[in-house]
Motif scaffolding. Structure first.
Motif, PDB file in Angstrom:
ATOM      1  N   ARG A 189      50.771  39.812  31.172  1.00 23.77           N
ATOM      2  CA  ARG A 189      49.911  38.746  30.656  1.00 23.77           C
ATOM      3  C   ARG A 189      49.155  38.062  31.791  1.00 23.77           C
ATOM      4  NH1 ARG A 189      53.351  34.514  27.813  1.00 23.77           N
ATOM      5  NH2 ARG A 189      53.884  36.392  26.628  1.00 23.77           N
ATOM      6  N   ALA A 190      49.848  37.792  32.896  1.00 23.18           N
ATOM      7  CA  ALA A 190      49.203  37.112  34.025  1.00 23.18           C
ATOM      8  C   ALA A 190      48.102  37.978  34.639  1.00 23.18           C
ATOM      9  CB  ALA A 190      50.244  36.746  35.077  1.00 23.18           C
ATOM     10  N   VAL A 191      48.347  39.275  34.771  1.00 19.27           N
ATOM     11  CA  VAL A 191      47.331  40.177  35.308  1.00 19.27           C
ATOM     12  C   VAL A 191      46.132  40.240  34.381  1.00 19.27           C
ATOM     13  CG1 VAL A 191      46.825  42.599  35.825  1.00 19.27           C
ATOM     14  CG2 VAL A 191      48.919  41.552  36.694  1.00 19.27           C
ATOM     15  N   ALA A 192      46.378  40.249  33.078  1.00 18.81           N
ATOM     16  CA  ALA A 192      45.280  40.255  32.112  1.00 18.81           C
ATOM     17  C   ALA A 192      44.423  38.991  32.225  1.00 18.81           C
ATOM     18  CB  ALA A 192      45.833  40.380  30.691  1.00 18.81           C
ATOM     19  N   GLU A 193      45.029  37.896  32.673  1.00 22.83           N
ATOM     20  CA  GLU A 193      44.301  36.638  32.854  1.00 22.83           C
ATOM     21  C   GLU A 193      43.600  36.564  34.204  1.00 22.83           C
ATOM     22  OE1 GLU A 193      47.143  33.556  32.253  1.00 22.83           O
ATOM     23  OE2 GLU A 193      47.421  33.992  30.117  1.00 22.83           O
ATOM     24  N   GLY A 194      43.728  37.613  35.011  1.00 21.93           N
ATOM     25  CA  GLY A 194      43.034  37.654  36.294  1.00 21.93           C
ATOM     26  C   GLY A 194      43.894  37.325  37.494  1.00 21.93           C
ATOM     27  N   GLU A 195      45.187  37.065  37.292  1.00 23.63           N
ATOM     28  CA  GLU A 195      46.087  36.756  38.405  1.00 23.63           C
ATOM     29  C   GLU A 195      46.409  38.042  39.169  1.00 23.63           C
ATOM     30  OE1 GLU A 195      47.599  34.873  40.992  1.00 23.63           O
ATOM     31  OE2 GLU A 195      47.691  33.455  39.317  1.00 23.63           O
ATOM     32  N   THR A 196      46.527  37.945  40.488  1.00 17.06           N
ATOM     33  CA  THR A 196      46.817  39.124  41.310  1.00 17.06           C
ATOM     34  C   THR A 196      48.111  38.990  42.102  1.00 17.06           C
ATOM     35  OG1 THR A 196      45.605  38.289  43.228  1.00 17.06           O
ATOM     36  CG2 THR A 196      44.350  39.552  41.601  1.00 17.06           C
ATOM     37  N   GLY A 197      48.614  37.769  42.253  1.00 21.21           N
ATOM     38  CA  GLY A 197      49.761  37.543  43.112  1.00 21.21           C
ATOM     39  C   GLY A 197      49.375  36.967  44.452  1.00 21.21           C
ATOM     40  N   ASP A 198      48.068  36.983  44.752  1.00 21.33           N
ATOM     41  CA  ASP A 198      47.564  36.373  45.981  1.00 21.33           C
ATOM     42  C   ASP A 198      47.499  34.856  45.789  1.00 21.33           C
ATOM     43  OD1 ASP A 198      46.450  35.946  48.430  1.00 21.33           O
ATOM     44  OD2 ASP A 198      44.672  37.193  48.110  1.00 21.33           O
ATOM     45  N   LEU A 199      47.240  34.132  46.863  1.00 17.54           N
ATOM     46  CA  LEU A 199      47.069  32.694  46.767  1.00 17.54           C
ATOM     47  C   LEU A 199      45.893  32.370  45.860  1.00 17.54           C
ATOM     48  CD1 LEU A 199      47.481  31.559  50.481  1.00 17.54           C
ATOM     49  CD2 LEU A 199      49.118  31.228  48.643  1.00 17.54           C
ATOM     50  N   SER A 200      45.971  31.229  45.181  1.00 16.53           N
ATOM     51  CA  SER A 200      44.848  30.798  44.368  1.00 16.53           C
ATOM     52  C   SER A 200      43.676  30.458  45.269  1.00 16.53           C
ATOM     53  CB  SER A 200      45.232  29.583  43.525  1.00 16.53           C
ATOM     54  OG  SER A 200      45.712  28.534  44.345  1.00 16.53           O
ATOM     55  N   ALA A 201      42.465  30.504  44.714  1.00 17.36           N
ATOM     56  CA  ALA A 201      41.253  30.362  45.519  1.00 17.36           C
ATOM     57  C   ALA A 201      41.189  29.037  46.267  1.00 17.36           C
ATOM     58  CB  ALA A 201      40.023  30.509  44.613  1.00 17.36           C
ATOM     59  N   ASP A 202      41.724  27.968  45.664  1.00 15.74           N
ATOM     60  CA  ASP A 202      41.610  26.662  46.305  1.00 15.74           C
ATOM     61  C   ASP A 202      42.532  26.514  47.512  1.00 15.74           C
ATOM     62  OD1 ASP A 202      43.705  26.684  44.291  1.00 15.74           O
ATOM     63  OD2 ASP A 202      44.034  24.583  44.828  1.00 15.74           O
TER      64      ASP A 202
END
Length: 331
Positions: free
Chosen positions: A308-321
């Motif tokens: 579900r998280a990957v489908a939402e665009g999450e990769t496991g890397d730090l968030s952009a901010d």
């Protein structure tokens, strides 16, 4: 670009942002100004980096933007929100996105361990070269079983947790070199296979599997996950894809840190099982069942929340901010 002139032209904006970031409560208009100033200074930082890099000025602006980010998101709310999101999005997304790396490592190691065990069972002379008959008797009769119960459960759980976390951290840290991870895994597998072959040959196979499987199912999976991510870090250097090698390794390195932090909790669970369930008087089927349930929960966690998280665009890397501020600028 004339750096001195640029600093003179924009220093008042930087001082104003510094003033706003250092205040307590802000009014609505001041909050809007804080966001606007933040965007302006992020652009200034990008210009300085591109046109006239100056290490002291870059460090000052980066620090100012970091303080402003904290002001924008709010420290207490951000901390708890990020912690929750880490376990619901970032960690499971990393596990799911690179699932074939650690699943492949898991399968390969199980196969190698089985081959080792069968080979050692067919070559009893190896046992005789490694241990004396008295040492074998002591291992089979007392040492293997007493290992799990000779110390208080709480201290034993802490010791196991620290040791396994260290092994997992080594798998990730050494991953950048590739081959050391293979050596580390081989040594661990060889140790388990030697003990297993000795126990089985002396008709104590039920005791061996009854004590190793309850915690080992989750524990070894966590180690194989760490090794898989370590090897992926190595591969990010060999084959960076569309990124530069530095960018590829930075991305996978940050993801590996995500995994190492999450595995601390996974290994804590396996350590608790090893300290409280493995040596317990529960029947063997119940103890192994608890270990299998823990592994099943982990797999379910990865393939539900992770997908579900990957489908939402999450990769496991730090968030952009949390990454460096990069703003497009004209040349």
């Amino acid at each position: 670009m004339d750096l001195d002139a640029y600093v003179l032209a924009h220093s008042h904006e930087w001082h104003r942002l510094e003033e706003l970031a250092g205040r307590g409560r802000l009014s609505g208009s001041e909050s809007d100004e804080l966001v606007e100033r933040y965007q302006q200074v992020a652009t200034h930082l990008s210009v300085v980096r591109t046109s006239s890099p100056d290490s002291h000025l870059i460090a000052y602006l980066s620090s100012l933007l970091a303080r402003t980010r904290i002001k924008l998101v709010g420290t207490r709310t951000s901390t708890w929100a990020r912690l929750g999101r880490f376990f619901t999005h970032r960690f499971p997304a990393a596990l799911y996105r690179l699932r074939w790396w650690w699943i492949g490592t898991w399968v390969a190691n199980v196969v190698v361990m089985a081959i080792m065990l069968l080979w050692l069972l067919d070559h009893p002379s190896v046992e005789q070269n490694l241990l004396s008959p008295a040492e074998v008797d002591q291992l089979v009769d007392t040492d293997f079983e007493s290992y799990y119960s000779e110390n208080p459960a709480q201290s034993f759980a802490a010791r196991v947790w620290i040791n396994n976390a260290w092994v997992a951290a080594l798998c990730i840290a050494l991953g950048v070199l590739g081959f050391p991870v293979v050596v580390l895994l081989f040594n661990n597998l060889l140790n388990v296979a030697v003990i297993g072959s000795i126990m089985i040959r002396h008709d104590r196979g039920d005791l061996f599997f009854g004590l190793i499987l309850p915690h080992g199912l989750l524990e070894l999976t966590a180690v194989f996950v760490a090794a898989g991510f370590g090897l992926r870090l190595f591969w990010s250097f060999v084959e960076p894809g569309s990124l530069t090698r530095a960018q590829s390794m930075a991305h996978e390195g940050r993801t590996a840190i995500t995994v190492s932090l999450g595995l601390v909790v996974v290994l804590l669970v396996s350590g608790v099982i090893e300290a409280f369930v493995t040596p317990s008087p529960l029947p063997t089927w119940a103890r192994i069942g608890i270990g299998a349930l823990a592994l099943a929960v982990f797999v379910l966690y990865v393939f539900t929340l992770g997908r579900r998280a990957v489908a939402e665009g999450e990769t496991g890397d730090l968030s952009a901010d949390l990454l460096e501020d990069t703003v497009a600028t004209q040349a």
